[in-house]
Design a protein around this motif. Structure first.
Motif, short mmCIF file in Angstrom:
data_model
loop_
_atom_site.label_atom_id
_atom_site.label_comp_id
_atom_site.label_asym_id
_atom_site.label_seq_id
_atom_site.Cartn_x
_atom_site.Cartn_y
_atom_site.Cartn_z
N THR A 1 -7.08 6.37 -8.70
CA THR A 1 -6.31 4.95 -8.36
C THR A 1 -6.53 3.79 -8.98
OG1 THR A 1 -8.09 4.61 -6.64
CG2 THR A 1 -6.62 6.29 -6.08
N ASN A 2 -5.68 2.89 -8.67
CA ASN A 2 -5.98 1.44 -9.27
C ASN A 2 -6.37 0.48 -8.01
OD1 ASN A 2 -6.18 -0.86 -10.71
ND2 ASN A 2 -3.97 -1.03 -10.39
N TYR A 3 -7.69 0.21 -7.92
CA TYR A 3 -8.13 -0.55 -6.60
C TYR A 3 -8.52 -1.71 -6.86
CZ TYR A 3 -12.88 0.92 -7.66
OH TYR A 3 -14.06 1.22 -8.30
N SER A 4 -8.23 -2.77 -6.21
CA SER A 4 -8.53 -4.17 -6.11
C SER A 4 -9.11 -4.62 -4.97
CB SER A 4 -7.35 -4.87 -6.81
OG SER A 4 -6.17 -4.78 -6.02
N PHE A 5 -9.88 -5.83 -4.93
CA PHE A 5 -10.21 -6.76 -3.90
C PHE A 5 -9.70 -8.08 -4.04
CE2 PHE A 5 -13.21 -3.61 -2.89
CZ PHE A 5 -13.59 -3.08 -3.77
N ASP A 6 -8.94 -8.74 -3.14
CA ASP A 6 -8.27 -9.92 -3.06
C ASP A 6 -9.22 -10.64 -2.16
OD1 ASP A 6 -7.42 -12.48 -2.79
OD2 ASP A 6 -5.32 -11.52 -2.22
N MET A 7 -10.31 -11.32 -2.48
CA MET A 7 -11.27 -11.98 -1.72
C MET A 7 -11.08 -13.68 -1.80
SD MET A 7 -14.41 -9.55 -2.51
CE MET A 7 -15.54 -10.11 -1.11
N ILE A 8 -10.06 -14.11 -2.34
CA ILE A 8 -9.84 -15.52 -2.48
C ILE A 8 -9.36 -16.26 -1.28
CG2 ILE A 8 -8.21 -17.21 -3.67
CD1 ILE A 8 -8.04 -15.27 -5.86
N ASN A 9 -8.19 -15.66 -0.60
CA ASN A 9 -7.81 -16.15 0.64
C ASN A 9 -8.75 -15.75 1.71
OD1 ASN A 9 -6.62 -17.09 3.10
ND2 ASN A 9 -4.55 -16.07 2.34
N LYS A 10 -9.51 -16.72 2.49
CA LYS A 10 -10.79 -16.18 3.42
C LYS A 10 -10.01 -15.68 4.57
CE LYS A 10 -14.61 -18.93 1.96
NZ LYS A 10 -15.53 -17.90 1.67
N ASP A 11 -8.81 -16.05 4.89
CA ASP A 11 -8.14 -15.50 6.27
C ASP A 11 -7.39 -14.30 6.04
OD1 ASP A 11 -8.81 -17.96 7.54
OD2 ASP A 11 -7.16 -19.11 6.90
N ASN A 12 -7.07 -13.73 4.80
CA ASN A 12 -6.61 -12.43 4.41
C ASN A 12 -7.19 -11.82 3.26
OD1 ASN A 12 -4.53 -10.56 4.93
ND2 ASN A 12 -2.94 -11.59 3.47
N GLN A 13 -8.24 -11.49 3.16
CA GLN A 13 -9.06 -10.81 2.27
C GLN A 13 -8.86 -9.39 2.51
OE1 GLN A 13 -13.16 -11.86 2.50
NE2 GLN A 13 -13.06 -13.54 1.55
N ILE A 14 -8.27 -8.61 1.21
CA ILE A 14 -7.83 -7.31 1.47
C ILE A 14 -8.17 -6.34 0.26
CG2 ILE A 14 -5.66 -7.70 2.84
CD1 ILE A 14 -4.06 -7.28 0.00
N PHE A 15 -8.49 -5.17 0.57
CA PHE A 15 -8.84 -4.01 -0.34
C PHE A 15 -7.40 -3.13 -0.54
CE2 PHE A 15 -10.37 0.48 -0.41
CZ PHE A 15 -10.85 0.32 -2.06
N THR A 16 -6.97 -3.22 -1.82
CA THR A 16 -5.53 -2.41 -2.09
C THR A 16 -6.07 -1.25 -2.87
OG1 THR A 16 -4.48 -4.53 -1.56
CG2 THR A 16 -3.36 -2.70 -2.65
N VAL A 17 -5.47 -0.13 -2.77
CA VAL A 17 -5.53 0.98 -3.51
C VAL A 17 -3.97 1.34 -3.85
CG1 VAL A 17 -6.08 3.42 -3.61
CG2 VAL A 17 -7.65 1.82 -2.35
N GLU A 18 -3.73 1.55 -5.23
CA GLU A 18 -2.54 1.78 -5.73
C GLU A 18 -2.61 3.28 -6.26
OE1 GLU A 18 -1.79 -1.29 -8.37
OE2 GLU A 18 -0.73 -2.39 -6.78
N MET A 19 -1.58 4.07 -5.98
CA MET A 19 -1.55 5.65 -6.63
C MET A 19 -0.20 5.83 -7.04
SD MET A 19 -3.24 6.88 -3.00
CE MET A 19 -2.23 5.36 -2.20
N PRO A 20 0.00 6.69 -8.09
CA PRO A 20 1.14 7.11 -8.59
C PRO A 20 1.85 7.91 -7.59
CG PRO A 20 -0.52 7.91 -10.22
CD PRO A 20 -1.16 7.06 -9.04
N ASP A 21 3.07 8.15 -7.71
CA ASP A 21 4.07 8.59 -6.48
C ASP A 21 3.72 10.04 -6.45
OD1 ASP A 21 5.48 6.35 -5.74
OD2 ASP A 21 6.99 6.78 -7.26
N ASP A 22 3.10 10.67 -7.41
CA ASP A 22 3.00 12.15 -7.25
C ASP A 22 1.26 12.31 -7.16
OD1 ASP A 22 1.90 11.26 -9.81
OD2 ASP A 22 2.57 12.77 -10.98
N PHE A 23 0.67 11.39 -6.64
CA PHE A 23 -0.62 11.17 -6.23
C PHE A 23 -1.17 12.28 -4.99
CE2 PHE A 23 -5.06 9.85 -4.86
CZ PHE A 23 -5.47 9.92 -6.01
N ASP A 24 -1.85 13.23 -5.04
CA ASP A 24 -2.08 14.22 -4.16
C ASP A 24 -3.14 13.27 -3.08
OD1 ASP A 24 -2.74 15.88 -2.07
OD2 ASP A 24 -3.63 17.36 -3.40
N LEU A 25 -2.88 12.91 -1.99
CA LEU A 25 -3.65 12.15 -0.96
C LEU A 25 -4.65 13.16 -0.40
CD1 LEU A 25 -0.90 10.22 0.74
CD2 LEU A 25 -2.44 9.37 -0.91
#
Length: 185
Positions: free
Chosen positions: A107-131
């Protein structure tokens, strides 16, 4: 592209809530850890004991414990049908779960920790990625390696070898699809 996001808890570290408990995502870890009692994980995830008297190393030094397999453990959209975790004999992590980077292999994961009110951890996967994942901790010559759906995770100091190549080089047979060998040998 598929993706999911989890809200971060506003800590200086990447901490999310899973199952109502604080969970740290450790981008340098290979082995996921749980700091809950064995009774709780048996009830919640039908956990099965895999191995006792295991020792792992990390920034804090060596720790002894056990490996359990949790069943149907979810992280966002990812479903770990089998998830091997380490449980320390003397838990010292302050979070209920430590999720290792190896759990997010492919996967491609990232952390958005800049906006203190909306910090998120995001995980992106190809469409054919087996969950659905089977995450195992495999002992190869006394070292633990992460294996996802039959493939051991590779890093810059390690090569992947098929079991056929390994059998030609050694009399020891390991029951995995792939094994790892340190390039320095």
């Amino acid at each position: 592209m598929k993706e999911f996001s989890l809200k971060l808890n506003g800590h200086q570290r990447p901490v999310v809530n899973l199952y109502g408990m604080e969970t740290i995502i450790d981008t340098g870890a290979v082995v996921p850890m749980v700091a809950l009692s064995e009774d709780i994980i048996k009830l919640a995830w039908d956990a099965k004991l895999v191995k006792t008297n295991i020792e792992i190393g990390g920034i804090s030094g060596k720790v002894k414990g056990k490996i359990y397999t949790l069943h149907n453990f979810t992280v966002g959209e990812l479903i770990f049908d089998d998830l091997d975790v380490f449980i320390s004999n003397n838990p010292s992590i302050q979070y209920s779960f430590l999720l290792s980077a190896s759990m997010f292999y492919g996967t491609n994961y990232s952390f958005d920790m800049i906006n203190k009110d909306n910090q998120i951890f995001t995980v992106e996967m190809p469409d054919d990625f087996d969950l659905h994942k089977k995450f195992k901790l495999v002992d190869v010559n006394g070292s633990l390696y992460a294996q996802i759906n039959g493939v051991l995770i590779q890093d810059k100091n390690v090569e992947l070898y098929t079991i056929d190549n390994y059998i030609q080089e050694s009399s020891e047979v390991i029951n995995t699809n792939y094994i790892r060998r340190n390039r320095s040998r």
